[in-house]
Design a protein around this motif. Structure first.
Motif, PDB file in Angstrom:
ATOM      1  N   LYS A 143      73.797   7.227 -88.001  1.00 11.48           N
ATOM      2  CA  LYS A 143      74.565   7.407 -89.239  1.00 11.48           C
ATOM      3  C   LYS A 143      74.182   8.713 -89.936  1.00 11.48           C
ATOM      4  O   LYS A 143      75.037   9.399 -90.494  1.00 11.48           O
ATOM      5  N   ASP A 144      72.889   9.050 -89.912  1.00 12.30           N
ATOM      6  CA  ASP A 144      72.398  10.267 -90.567  1.00 12.30           C
ATOM      7  C   ASP A 144      72.650  11.527 -89.746  1.00 12.30           C
ATOM      8  O   ASP A 144      72.314  12.626 -90.179  1.00 12.30           O
ATOM      9  N   GLY A 145      73.194  11.362 -88.515  1.00 11.70           N
ATOM     10  CA  GLY A 145      73.488  12.519 -87.674  1.00 11.70           C
ATOM     11  C   GLY A 145      72.312  13.016 -86.856  1.00 11.70           C
ATOM     12  O   GLY A 145      72.382  14.077 -86.237  1.00 11.70           O
ATOM     13  N   LYS A 146      71.216  12.274 -86.840  1.00  7.17           N
ATOM     14  CA  LYS A 146      70.035  12.682 -86.070  1.00  7.17           C
ATOM     15  C   LYS A 146      70.187  12.374 -84.590  1.00  7.17           C
ATOM     16  O   LYS A 146      69.546  12.999 -83.760  1.00  7.17           O
ATOM     17  N   LEU A 147      71.017  11.392 -84.250  1.00 10.90           N
ATOM     18  CA  LEU A 147      71.228  10.977 -82.865  1.00 10.90           C
ATOM     19  C   LEU A 147      72.713  10.850 -82.598  1.00 10.90           C
ATOM     20  O   LEU A 147      73.283   9.770 -82.690  1.00 10.90           O
ATOM     21  N   GLU A 148      73.351  11.926 -82.303  1.00 12.76           N
ATOM     22  CA  GLU A 148      74.786  11.879 -82.001  1.00 12.76           C
ATOM     23  C   GLU A 148      74.979  11.332 -80.591  1.00 12.76           C
ATOM     24  O   GLU A 148      74.343  11.810 -79.655  1.00 12.76           O
ATOM     25  N   PRO A 149      75.845  10.342 -80.441  1.00 15.06           N
ATOM     26  CA  PRO A 149      76.075   9.791 -79.100  1.00 15.06           C
ATOM     27  C   PRO A 149      76.820  10.783 -78.212  1.00 15.06           C
ATOM     28  O   PRO A 149      77.591  11.612 -78.705  1.00 15.06           O
ATOM     29  N   SER A 150      76.556  10.685 -76.929  1.00 14.61           N
ATOM     30  CA  SER A 150      77.247  11.527 -75.960  1.00 14.61           C
ATOM     31  C   SER A 150      78.645  10.995 -75.691  1.00 14.61           C
ATOM     32  O   SER A 150      79.568  11.762 -75.459  1.00 14.61           O
ATOM     33  N   TYR A 151      78.772   9.677 -75.712  1.00 14.92           N
ATOM     34  CA  TYR A 151      80.052   9.029 -75.438  1.00 14.92           C
ATOM     35  C   TYR A 151      80.228   7.857 -76.375  1.00 14.92           C
ATOM     36  O   TYR A 151      79.271   7.211 -76.767  1.00 14.92           O
ATOM     37  N   ARG A 152      81.475   7.610 -76.688  1.00 18.09           N
ATOM     38  CA  ARG A 152      81.817   6.461 -77.519  1.00 18.09           C
ATOM     39  C   ARG A 152      82.980   5.756 -76.838  1.00 18.09           C
ATOM     40  O   ARG A 152      83.961   6.374 -76.452  1.00 18.09           O
ATOM     41  N   LYS A 153      82.847   4.463 -76.684  1.00 20.97           N
ATOM     42  CA  LYS A 153      83.904   3.651 -76.092  1.00 20.97           C
ATOM     43  C   LYS A 153      84.104   2.475 -77.025  1.00 20.97           C
ATOM     44  O   LYS A 153      83.300   1.542 -77.046  1.00 20.97           O
ATOM     45  N   GLY A 154      85.135   2.555 -77.859  1.00 17.99           N
ATOM     46  CA  GLY A 154      85.324   1.524 -78.864  1.00 17.99           C
ATOM     47  C   GLY A 154      84.188   1.594 -79.864  1.00 17.99           C
ATOM     48  O   GLY A 154      83.868   2.656 -80.377  1.00 17.99           O
ATOM     49  N   LYS A 155      83.562   0.467 -80.126  1.00 20.38           N
ATOM     50  CA  LYS A 155      82.423   0.443 -81.045  1.00 20.38           C
ATOM     51  C   LYS A 155      81.106   0.730 -80.342  1.00 20.38           C
ATOM     52  O   LYS A 155      80.081   0.894 -80.997  1.00 20.38           O
ATOM     53  N   GLN A 156      81.127   0.763 -79.037  1.00 19.35           N
ATOM     54  CA  GLN A 156      79.908   0.993 -78.263  1.00 19.35           C
ATOM     55  C   GLN A 156      79.591   2.486 -78.224  1.00 19.35           C
ATOM     56  O   GLN A 156      80.480   3.313 -78.079  1.00 19.35           O
ATOM     57  N   ILE A 157      78.314   2.809 -78.347  1.00 13.94           N
ATOM     58  CA  ILE A 157      77.885   4.197 -78.259  1.00 13.94           C
ATOM     59  C   ILE A 157      76.866   4.338 -77.138  1.00 13.94           C
ATOM     60  O   ILE A 157      76.079   3.429 -76.876  1.00 13.94           O
ATOM     61  N   TYR A 158      76.902   5.493 -76.482  1.00 14.71           N
ATOM     62  CA  TYR A 158      76.034   5.752 -75.338  1.00 14.71           C
ATOM     63  C   TYR A 158      75.505   7.174 -75.427  1.00 14.71           C
ATOM     64  O   TYR A 158      76.155   8.058 -75.978  1.00 14.71           O
ATOM     65  N   TRP A 159      74.342   7.372 -74.860  1.00 14.96           N
ATOM     66  CA  TRP A 159      73.744   8.687 -74.790  1.00 14.96           C
ATOM     67  C   TRP A 159      73.458   9.036 -73.339  1.00 14.96           C
ATOM     68  O   TRP A 159      73.257   8.156 -72.508  1.00 14.96           O
ATOM     69  N   LEU A 160      73.420  10.316 -73.043  1.00 11.75           N
ATOM     70  CA  LEU A 160      72.979  10.775 -71.729  1.00 11.75           C
ATOM     71  C   LEU A 160      71.467  10.837 -71.750  1.00 11.75           C
ATOM     72  O   LEU A 160      70.874  11.368 -72.701  1.00 11.75           O
ATOM     73  N   ARG A 161      70.825  10.305 -70.723  1.00 14.92           N
ATOM     74  CA  ARG A 161      69.365  10.312 -70.679  1.00 14.92           C
ATOM     75  C   ARG A 161      68.830  11.743 -70.749  1.00 14.92           C
ATOM     76  O   ARG A 161      67.828  12.009 -71.411  1.00 14.92           O
ATOM     77  N   SER A 162      69.511  12.675 -70.104  1.00 17.40           N
ATOM     78  CA  SER A 162      69.052  14.067 -70.117  1.00 17.40           C
ATOM     79  C   SER A 162      69.047  14.639 -71.539  1.00 17.40           C
ATOM     80  O   SER A 162      68.161  15.406 -71.898  1.00 17.40           O
ATOM     81  N   GLU A 163      70.016  14.263 -72.355  1.00 17.86           N
ATOM     82  CA  GLU A 163      70.053  14.725 -73.738  1.00 17.86           C
ATOM     83  C   GLU A 163      68.965  14.057 -74.572  1.00 17.86           C
ATOM     84  O   GLU A 163      68.427  14.659 -75.495  1.00 17.86           O
ATOM     85  N   LEU A 164      68.613  12.818 -74.242  1.00 11.23           N
ATOM     86  CA  LEU A 164      67.559  12.122 -74.973  1.00 11.23           C
ATOM     87  C   LEU A 164      66.218  12.796 -74.769  1.00 11.23           C
ATOM     88  O   LEU A 164      65.427  12.908 -75.685  1.00 11.23           O
ATOM     89  N   LYS A 165      65.987  13.232 -73.556  1.00  9.92           N
ATOM     90  CA  LYS A 165      64.718  13.922 -73.288  1.00  9.92           C
ATOM     91  C   LYS A 165      64.587  15.147 -74.170  1.00  9.92           C
ATOM     92  O   LYS A 165      63.526  15.448 -74.682  1.00  9.92           O
ATOM     93  N   GLN A 166      65.690  15.855 -74.379  1.00 14.11           N
ATOM     94  CA  GLN A 166      65.691  17.024 -75.245  1.00 14.11           C
ATOM     95  C   GLN A 166      65.416  16.621 -76.687  1.00 14.11           C
ATOM     96  O   GLN A 166      64.637  17.264 -77.373  1.00 14.11           O
ATOM     97  N   VAL A 167      66.034  15.536 -77.136  1.00 11.78           N
ATOM     98  CA  VAL A 167      65.811  15.047 -78.503  1.00 11.78           C
ATOM     99  C   VAL A 167      64.351  14.676 -78.687  1.00 11.78           C
ATOM    100  O   VAL A 167      63.722  15.003 -79.701  1.00 11.78           O
ATOM    101  N   LEU A 168      63.774  13.993 -77.706  1.00 14.39           N
ATOM    102  CA  LEU A 168      62.376  13.582 -77.805  1.00 14.39           C
ATOM    103  C   LEU A 168      61.439  14.784 -77.812  1.00 14.39           C
ATOM    104  O   LEU A 168      60.441  14.784 -78.525  1.00 14.39           O
TER     105      LEU A 168
END
Length: 93
Positions: free
Chosen positions: A65-90
């Motif tokens: 909600k705060d924009g710190k973790l933008e999802p890579s994909y959204r399908k309906g109400k479900q949100i998903y991230w790419l693992r490769s992008e998560l490593k960068q966030v971490l």
């Protein structure tokens, strides 16, 4: 006894239908990732995201909600991230 059994069977079928719908939705997200030049991309859902970050679902939702973790994909109400992008966030946190 038959009334209770038929209720249990009906509830089980409803749960199975919900799980099947979720899996179909996830398959569509993965297929979409593969179509956009990211073959073999691993998709991470909300629960796995919580495990990776060692935080609660509420925290991940707040980050989103705060924009710190933008999802890579959204399908309906479900949100998903790419693992490769998560490593960068971490790495950046």
């Amino acid at each position: 006894m038959n009334v209770n059994l038929s209720k249990v069977v009906r509830e089980a079928r409803e749960k199975l239908a919900a799980v099947t719908a979720d899996l179909t939705e996830l398959a569509a997200v993965i297929e979409d990732a593969n179509k956009h030049g990211k073959p073999g991309t691993e998709i991470v859902g909300l629960e796995e995201m919580c495990d990776i970050l060692s935080v609660s679902m509420t925290t991940v939702r707040r980050y989103h909600k705060d924009g710190k973790l933008e999802p890579s994909y959204r399908k309906g109400k479900q949100i998903y991230w790419l693992r490769s992008e998560l490593k960068q966030v971490l790495r950046n946190s």
